[in-house]
Scaffold this motif. Structure first.
Motif, PDB file in Angstrom:
ATOM      1  N   LYS A 122      36.959  40.107  41.139  1.00 42.59           N
ATOM      2  CA  LYS A 122      36.095  40.768  42.115  1.00 42.59           C
ATOM      3  C   LYS A 122      34.948  39.839  42.513  1.00 42.59           C
ATOM      4  N   PHE A 123      34.354  39.193  41.490  1.00 40.49           N
ATOM      5  CA  PHE A 123      33.253  38.260  41.725  1.00 40.49           C
ATOM      6  C   PHE A 123      33.695  37.133  42.654  1.00 40.49           C
TER       7      PHE A 123
ATOM      8  N   ALA B 241      36.197  37.093  44.737  1.00 47.77           N
ATOM      9  CA  ALA B 241      36.484  37.591  46.078  1.00 47.77           C
ATOM     10  C   ALA B 241      35.195  37.724  46.880  1.00 47.77           C
ATOM     11  N   ARG B 242      34.133  38.213  46.202  1.00 47.64           N
ATOM     12  CA  ARG B 242      32.861  38.374  46.897  1.00 47.64           C
ATOM     13  C   ARG B 242      32.233  37.023  47.211  1.00 47.64           C
ATOM     14  N   ALA B 243      32.286  36.109  46.238  1.00 51.29           N
ATOM     15  CA  ALA B 243      31.622  34.812  46.418  1.00 51.29           C
ATOM     16  C   ALA B 243      32.320  33.957  47.471  1.00 51.29           C
TER      17      ALA B 243
ATOM     18  N   THR C 144      34.825  35.143  49.695  1.00 50.59           N
ATOM     19  CA  THR C 144      35.357  35.940  50.798  1.00 50.59           C
ATOM     20  C   THR C 144      36.833  35.648  51.060  1.00 50.59           C
TER      21      THR C 144
ATOM     22  N   LYS D  68      40.951  37.076  49.705  1.00 53.12           N
ATOM     23  CA  LYS D  68      41.631  38.171  49.008  1.00 53.12           C
ATOM     24  C   LYS D  68      42.530  37.668  47.897  1.00 53.12           C
TER      25      LYS D  68
END
Length: 120
Positions: free
Chosen positions: A67-68, A70-72, A74, A76
């Protein structure tokens, strides 16, 4: 009273570098696209795993790392290096390491942007 320290609350650069919050500063230029880039991060797993029952901790830790990332970055599609996986599981399912240093690199993929992650 002229000898007081300046009271601005900006953390010093040394402190930032020490916590690992400052990654390799390779900024994406202008949001125009997803060019390949590599940065180092410290993920503080302990705070992400509070109130998680013992038998679900290591698996949840891997999901939180995903998740981290993916956020950092951008993206999938996240691929976790086997060494990182081994490190997270190294103390068993319950005692996940408190912090983990990761190197996230966004790489080209044929269809969509993929990112490979190695533990550093």
């Amino acid at each position: 009273s002229g000898l007081q320290r300046p009271h601005h609350h900006a953390p010093s650069l040394a402190r930032l570098a020490e916590t690992g919050a400052m990654a390799k500063v390779v900024k994406k230029s202008g949001r125009k696209g997803q060019e390949p880039v590599t940065r180092d991060y410290t993920i503080h797993l302990h705070k992400l795993l509070q109130k998680i029952q013992f038998k679900k901790r290591a698996g949840r830790a891997i999901r939180e790392i995903r998740k981290f990332a993916a956020r950092a970055m951008t993206t999938k599609d996240i691929r976790i290096d086997t060494k990182l996986n081994k490190f997270v599981w190294s103390n068993g399912i319950r005692n996940v390491p408190t912090r983990v240093r990761v190197r996230l690199s966004r790489k080209r993929n044929e269809d969509e942007e993929a990112k490979e992650k190695m533990f550093t």
